[in-house]
Motif scaffolding. Structure first.
Motif, PDB file in Angstrom:
ATOM      1  N   VAL A 179       0.208  -4.748 -10.529  1.00  0.00           N
ATOM      2  CA  VAL A 179       1.188  -4.496  -9.476  1.00  0.00           C
ATOM      3  C   VAL A 179       0.428  -3.862  -8.315  1.00  0.00           C
ATOM      4  N   THR A 180       0.627  -4.385  -7.104  1.00  0.00           N
ATOM      5  CA  THR A 180      -0.052  -3.783  -5.943  1.00  0.00           C
ATOM      6  C   THR A 180       0.890  -3.846  -4.751  1.00  0.00           C
ATOM      7  N   LEU A 181       0.803  -2.839  -3.935  1.00  0.00           N
ATOM      8  CA  LEU A 181       1.679  -2.770  -2.761  1.00  0.00           C
ATOM      9  C   LEU A 181       1.058  -3.587  -1.628  1.00  0.00           C
ATOM     10  N   ALA A 182       1.754  -4.602  -1.188  1.00  0.00           N
ATOM     11  CA  ALA A 182       1.242  -5.472  -0.117  1.00  0.00           C
ATOM     12  C   ALA A 182       1.200  -4.704   1.202  1.00  0.00           C
ATOM     13  N   PRO A 183       0.270  -5.084   2.093  1.00  0.00           N
ATOM     14  CA  PRO A 183       0.061  -4.330   3.323  1.00  0.00           C
ATOM     15  C   PRO A 183       1.335  -4.058   4.105  1.00  0.00           C
ATOM     16  N   SER A 201       3.405  -0.994   2.882  1.00  0.00           N
ATOM     17  CA  SER A 201       2.750   0.248   2.479  1.00  0.00           C
ATOM     18  C   SER A 201       3.439   1.487   3.051  1.00  0.00           C
ATOM     19  N   ILE A 202       4.029   1.386   4.231  1.00  0.00           N
ATOM     20  CA  ILE A 202       4.703   2.553   4.803  1.00  0.00           C
ATOM     21  C   ILE A 202       6.163   2.600   4.344  1.00  0.00           C
ATOM     22  N   ARG A 203       6.806   1.417   4.415  1.00  0.00           N
ATOM     23  CA  ARG A 203       8.243   1.335   4.078  1.00  0.00           C
ATOM     24  C   ARG A 203       8.507   1.779   2.638  1.00  0.00           C
ATOM     25  N   LYS A 204       7.569   1.472   1.749  1.00  0.00           N
ATOM     26  CA  LYS A 204       7.788   1.769   0.327  1.00  0.00           C
ATOM     27  C   LYS A 204       6.772   2.801  -0.168  1.00  0.00           C
ATOM     28  N   LEU A 205       6.516   3.780   0.646  1.00  0.00           N
ATOM     29  CA  LEU A 205       5.560   4.822   0.283  1.00  0.00           C
ATOM     30  C   LEU A 205       5.904   5.401  -1.098  1.00  0.00           C
ATOM     31  N   GLY A 206       4.903   5.471  -1.965  1.00  0.00           N
ATOM     32  CA  GLY A 206       5.168   6.026  -3.289  1.00  0.00           C
ATOM     33  C   GLY A 206       5.372   4.949  -4.333  1.00  0.00           C
ATOM     34  N   SER A 207       5.619   3.716  -3.892  1.00  0.00           N
ATOM     35  CA  SER A 207       5.768   2.628  -4.867  1.00  0.00           C
ATOM     36  C   SER A 207       4.394   2.057  -5.185  1.00  0.00           C
ATOM     37  N   TYR A 224      10.773   2.416 -12.707  1.00  0.00           N
ATOM     38  CA  TYR A 224      11.973   1.648 -12.352  1.00  0.00           C
ATOM     39  C   TYR A 224      11.636   0.668 -11.240  1.00  0.00           C
ATOM     40  N   LEU A 225      12.516  -0.306 -11.059  1.00  0.00           N
ATOM     41  CA  LEU A 225      12.402  -1.256  -9.953  1.00  0.00           C
ATOM     42  C   LEU A 225      13.497  -0.897  -8.954  1.00  0.00           C
ATOM     43  N   ASP A 226      13.184  -0.890  -7.670  1.00  0.00           N
ATOM     44  CA  ASP A 226      14.269  -0.616  -6.722  1.00  0.00           C
ATOM     45  C   ASP A 226      15.031  -1.917  -6.443  1.00  0.00           C
ATOM     46  N   GLU A 227      16.002  -1.860  -5.566  1.00  0.00           N
ATOM     47  CA  GLU A 227      16.847  -3.043  -5.368  1.00  0.00           C
ATOM     48  C   GLU A 227      16.062  -4.207  -4.754  1.00  0.00           C
ATOM     49  N   ASP A 228      14.896  -3.934  -4.149  1.00  0.00           N
ATOM     50  CA  ASP A 228      14.067  -5.013  -3.592  1.00  0.00           C
ATOM     51  C   ASP A 228      12.988  -5.469  -4.575  1.00  0.00           C
ATOM     52  N   GLY A 229      12.988  -4.922  -5.789  1.00  0.00           N
ATOM     53  CA  GLY A 229      12.013  -5.366  -6.792  1.00  0.00           C
ATOM     54  C   GLY A 229      10.670  -4.640  -6.729  1.00  0.00           C
ATOM     55  N   PHE A 230      10.612  -3.506  -6.035  1.00  0.00           N
ATOM     56  CA  PHE A 230       9.371  -2.726  -5.988  1.00  0.00           C
ATOM     57  C   PHE A 230       9.290  -1.811  -7.210  1.00  0.00           C
ATOM     58  N   VAL A 231       8.088  -1.707  -7.770  1.00  0.00           N
ATOM     59  CA  VAL A 231       7.888  -0.926  -8.982  1.00  0.00           C
ATOM     60  C   VAL A 231       7.542   0.519  -8.616  1.00  0.00           C
ATOM     61  N   TYR A 232       8.206   1.454  -9.259  1.00  0.00           N
ATOM     62  CA  TYR A 232       7.859   2.877  -9.133  1.00  0.00           C
ATOM     63  C   TYR A 232       7.450   3.355 -10.514  1.00  0.00           C
TER      64      TYR A 232
END
Ligand code: ATP
Ligand code: MG
Length: 492
Positions: free
Chosen positions: A303-307, A310-316, A377-385
């Motif tokens: 799992v990697t945060l796409a560029p 990176s700001i919008r989903k800080l912490g994911s 958990y996954l948020d409503e947009d499917g980002f992994v935390y």
């Protein structure tokens, strides 16, 4: 049907012989040079009666010769057992026996451990790297093709939650890991991947594998030299760097007002939870941090945060790489968005299983999915935390408490240099968090609890803060929370 690709290094040396493969101190090897060296060393390894399918352990620090030895191993078709240099001789001997290694190659740094290892493993041939280099060559022909199903490497997990488990990594796992990474991060002909993490860990070894698959140079460092690395980043000599949080903190502290070169495009941050304060500092300095989540079993990132996020989903930690899938399981069911549960993953980069561990294999692998043992958990947009390890979760009066969250708050206090949190039995609540804190200042429990109160809900407040001299860490420098209660007797 078994899939086979042309021998990776041979193909790379044929396609782009003059491209740089590795830069280390004052030495550079092109892919042509590297292939020549690897074939030469492979003929020497063969003189120790090593052939396809055998296991050879390596205990080698980051060095240009280590690069060549790892490639040489792949030329012989032998499996490479990567040993963590910081393990004790008996831990090393156990891994060598568990993996049934025939030969062990150690560099000067580790020679002191050889005698004890040899005592515990009388059947094992132990040699130094210089002995290997001076060995005679046996007749040898490099493999024409690599089968994606063959085991390339054996690598033990860090042993943070229990005894390390031997992970079987195939060529296919590495191929898909490298492909998945490039489909997310992109690939540029200017790319140079900085490797300051150990080659014996999947974070470092995966850089070597990407290099041969992409035709990309690796800038290899023997140790984490903050100033030298910052200079490379400022001058644009490295475009991607893999780091863990403590490295990033040191780079930031040394950077002051200077800025990284515009060609530096990715600070790949993984290996453990990343404190928000560090991510925010990077955001403010315009450092392109890509959080990532992965493990030995996923052959690096999964799992990697796409560029763009990176700001919008800080912490994911981001979204799965293109060939991979992630879901959250709670009570044997798929959990809906924002509900915490175990992170379960699937993908061609995920190992098919552990060595000699039927129990762990039964527990962890189900219908092609791998249970990571981590909670998130996954948020409503499917980002992994990623929240924490399942085994470290504290359940207090029915509430879930994640030690990492409390540790982050403690670590954000300027007088705290290290912190660990562990659930302890409690007659009223079942479990309560206790904090173990290292501080060189005159910090009191009362002051620190006051600070925590401003940042944590009441039920998450540590019931007790123990000031200690040092926290227990494993050979990968990861906090061993299960050993924290043992510190209570030595509280300062
Ligand atoms: P063992 O499995 O023996 O207990 P380990 O899990 O520490 O050891 P590794 O494979 O080196 O061994 O580490 C992978 C683990 O590191 C993950 O399962 C996860 O717990 C942690 N980790 C990795 N990346 C992240 C991240 N971005 N955020 C939080 N935790 C992470
Ligand atoms: Mg693990």
């Amino acid at each position: 049907m078994e899939q086979r690709l042309p021998n990776w290094l041979k193909q790379r040396a044929y396609l782009t012989p003059e491209r740089k493969a590795v830069i280390f101190e004052n030495e550079t090897l092109t892919f042509h040079d590297l292939f020549q060296k690897a074939v030469d060393l492979a003929a020497k390894i063969t003189s120790y009666s090593i052939s396809k399918g055998d296991t050879v352990g390596i205990m080698l620090s980051n060095h240009i010769d280590t690069f060549s030895v790892i490639h040489a191993q792949q030329q012989t078709g032998a499996k490479t057992l990567f040993l963590n240099l910081r393990l004790t001789p008996s831990e090393l001997a156990w891994q060598l026996q568990d993996a049934n290694a025939k030969l062990l190659i150690a560099d000067a740094e580790s020679l002191g451990k050889l005698k004890e290892i040899q005592n515990e493993c009388p059947e094992l041939t132990c040699i130094s790297l210089s002995e290997l280099i001076d060995s005679p060559k046996s007749a040898f022909e490099p493999e024409e093709e690599f089968s994606l199903d063959s085991i390339c490497s054996l690598m033990y997990t860090s042993g943070t939650t229990g005894r390390p488990k031997g992970v079987k990594q195939t060529y296919g796992n590495h191929w898909w890991s490298a492909s998945g990474s490039s489909l997310n991060l992109g690939l540029s002909e200017k790319d140079v991947w900085g490797c300051t993490v150990p080659l014996f860990h999947i974070s470092g070894f995966s850089i070597l594998m990407r290099s041969v698959i992409y035709g990309m140079p690796v800038r290899l460092f023997s140790k984490f030299d903050v100033e030298a690395i910052n200079q490379c980043l400022i001058q644009g000599e490295i475009t991607i760097l893999s780091v863990v949080t403590s490295m990033l903190q040191r780079l930031l502290a040394d950077l002051n007002d200077q800025e990284y070169h515009e060609q530096f495009r990715c600070m790949l941050l993984g290996g453990g939870p990343a404190p928000l304060t560090v991510l925010e500092q990077c955001r403010d300095k315009g450092i392109p941090v890509f959080q990532t989540y992965g493990m030995t079993e996923t052959s690096s990132q999964i799992v990697t945060l796409a560029p763009e996020d990176s700001i919008r989903k800080l912490g994911s930690a981001g979204k799965p790489l293109f060939p991979c899938q992630v879901k959250i399981m709670k009570d044997q069911e798929d959990a809906p968005p924002n509900v915490e549960g175990e992170i379960v993953v699937k993908g061609p980069n995920v190992t098919h299983g552990y060595l000699n561990r039927d129990d762990a294999n039964k527990e962890s692998f189900h219908n092609g999915w791998f249970k990571t043992g981590d909670i998130g958990y996954l948020d409503e947009d499917g980002f992994v935390y990623v929240l924490d390890r399942r085994s470290d979760l504290i359940i207090s009066g029915g509430e879930n408490i994640y030690p990492a969250e409390i540790e982050n708050v403690l670590l954000s206090h300027p007088d705290v240099s290290d912190a660990g949190v562990k659930g302890m039995d409690d007659p009223q609540w079942g479990e309560v968090p206790h904090a173990f804190v290292v501080s060189n200042q005159d910090l009191t429990e009362h002051e620190l609890l006051d600070y925590c109160r401003r940042n944590l809900a009441k039920y998450k407040l540590p019931k007790k803060i123990h000031f200690v001299n040092e926290l227990p860490r494993n050979a990968s420098n990861k906090l061993l929370r299960r050993q924290l209660p043992g510190l209570i007797s030595e509280v300062k």
